[in-house]
Design an enzyme around this catalytic site. Structure first.
Site, PDB file in Angstrom:
ATOM      1  N   LYS A  53      -5.158  -9.749  -3.243  1.00 33.10           N
ATOM      2  CA  LYS A  53      -4.926  -7.962  -3.522  1.00 33.10           C
ATOM      3  C   LYS A  53      -5.256  -8.637  -5.046  1.00 33.10           C
ATOM      4  CE  LYS A  53      -3.081  -6.824   0.559  1.00 33.10           C
ATOM      5  NZ  LYS A  53      -2.077  -6.161   1.251  1.00 33.10           N
ATOM      6  N   GLN A  97       3.969  -6.428   0.476  1.00 38.50           N
ATOM      7  CA  GLN A  97       3.192  -7.253   1.293  1.00 38.50           C
ATOM      8  C   GLN A  97       4.318  -8.017   2.852  1.00 38.50           C
ATOM      9  OE1 GLN A  97      -0.196  -8.092   0.673  1.00 38.50           O
ATOM     10  NE2 GLN A  97      -0.263  -8.653   3.651  1.00 38.50           N
ATOM     11  N   ASP A 120      -0.151   0.811  -0.070  1.00 42.73           N
ATOM     12  CA  ASP A 120      -0.311   1.265   1.364  1.00 42.73           C
ATOM     13  C   ASP A 120      -0.375   2.597   1.817  1.00 42.73           C
ATOM     14  OD1 ASP A 120      -1.364  -1.668   1.482  1.00 42.73           O
ATOM     15  OD2 ASP A 120       0.925  -2.544   1.778  1.00 42.73           O
TER      16      ASP A 120
END
Ligand code: NDP
Length: 306
Positions: A53, A97, A120
């Site tokens: 990412k 994460q 997210d």
């Protein structure tokens, strides 16, 4: 002959669009979006995902860094760190994460991220906006699946969709997205009775279970569209041979890396489909591309740019 829906092609297109827009904004405002990924504790897969990412963001002109925190940090300390990132005008997008080490209350941590910076799309406010079909930051994997189907000209409206898996990351938000697109949706999970019978009704079948090659031919209606979300690292040579026979590519993969990545759908099952997503190279590349798009969106919304 079933046709593969190559996520990589669409992912490259989305990333190129994001890069163009980041370049334009940089020229006009002298600013670029900033993304921070938080990694708590040591987890090899999480480290790889997060570095991908970070690298992708940087390649598009987005400033990106990883904040590594030790597993010994308390829930309160982690939330305090998030709050200071929420308050920082320097940061546009925050992602934690997952999975977090088991001592953390994941939902509380997600709720501590500012919804405006939640790239997210897992914050309850963003999930609520999805249910209300309002503009907002959408969870990346499901949003990527919808984009991929549209890119390949699939009609979603009126279709019978069956999703196997009800996680907050994939199954549940994806169901809401399909409903917003006027599909008829069934969600299945580990307690569903007669799974293959329910699945075989689907015009569009999505497998998001995390069970290598679980979906067999009897789960798939002839001509159905099959979306395989599963990413399973399989290192057992006997199992690889059982699934793929003597496929030389898979054997080579295993010899070079000690594992191969297997989807939830058995290769024979997708033979019955009209369109399918390969694993790897199907849904996977889109997740990161959609994250980049969300980071750009978060940047623009915070500055009231169109
Ligand atoms: P979870 O483990 O959170 O959820 C799995 C879901 O599958 C659960 O709802 C579970 O049911 C259901 N399930 C498991 N086994 C069965 C079974 N035998 N029959 C019916 N339902 C079953 O996984 P995630 O949603 O996080 O991920 C799913 C897969 O997708 C994984 O392989 C993951 O690696 C992959 N993934 C891929 C991404 C990508 O970018 N391509 C992104 C995110 C995930 P129950 O709720 O009853 O336990």
């Amino acid at each position: 002959m079933p046709q593969a829906m190559e996520g990589k092609t669409l992912a490259e297109k989305i990333k190129a669009e994001v890069k163009r827009e980041v370049d334009r904004i940089k020229q006009e405002l002298g600013e670029v979006p900033r993304l921070i990924g938080i990694l708590v504790g040591e987890n090899k897969s999480s480290e790889i995902y997060l570095r991908t990412k970070e690298r992708t963001a940087q390649s598009l002109g987005i400033i990106s860094k990883i904040l590594r925190l030790p597993e010994s940090i308390s829930q309160e300390e982690l939330i305090a760190r998030l709050q200071s990132l929420n308050d920082s005008p320097e940061i546009d997008g925050i992602l934690v994460q997952l999975p977090l080490p088991s001592k953390f209350q994941t939902n509380q941590v997600i709720e501590a991220i500012s919804p405006e910076k939640d790239v997210d799309g897992f914050h309850p406010l963003n999930l609520g906006r999805l249910l209300m079909n309002e503009i907002g930051l959408r969870p990346c994997t499901p949003a990527g699946i919808i984009e991929l189907l549209k890119f390949y000209g699939v009609t979603i409206e009126g279709q019978e969709v069956v999703i196997i898996g009800r996680s907050l990351i994939v199954g549940k938000p994806l169901a809401a997205m399909f409903i917003n697109e006027n599909a008829t949706v069934t969600i299945c999970h580990s307690r569903t009775k007669d799974l293959s019978k329910v699945a075989s009704r689907a015009d569009i079948l999505v497998a998001a279970m995390g069970r290598p090659a679980y979906i067999q031919s009897d789960f798939v209606k002839e001509g159905a569209i099959v979306v395989d979300v599963g990413i399973n690292y399989v290192s057992d040579a006997a199992l690889i041979e059982k699934i793929f026979g003597d496929d030389p590519k898979r054997r080579q993969d295993w010899q070079e890396k000690g594992y191969t990545i297997v989807g939830d759908v058995h290769p024979q099952a997708r033979e019955k489909s009209s369109l399918f997503t390969p694993v790897p190279g199907g849904v996977g590349p889109l997740t990161v591309a959609m994250l980049m798009r969300n980071t750009l969106l978060a940047f623009k919304r915070r500055r009231h740019l169109s």
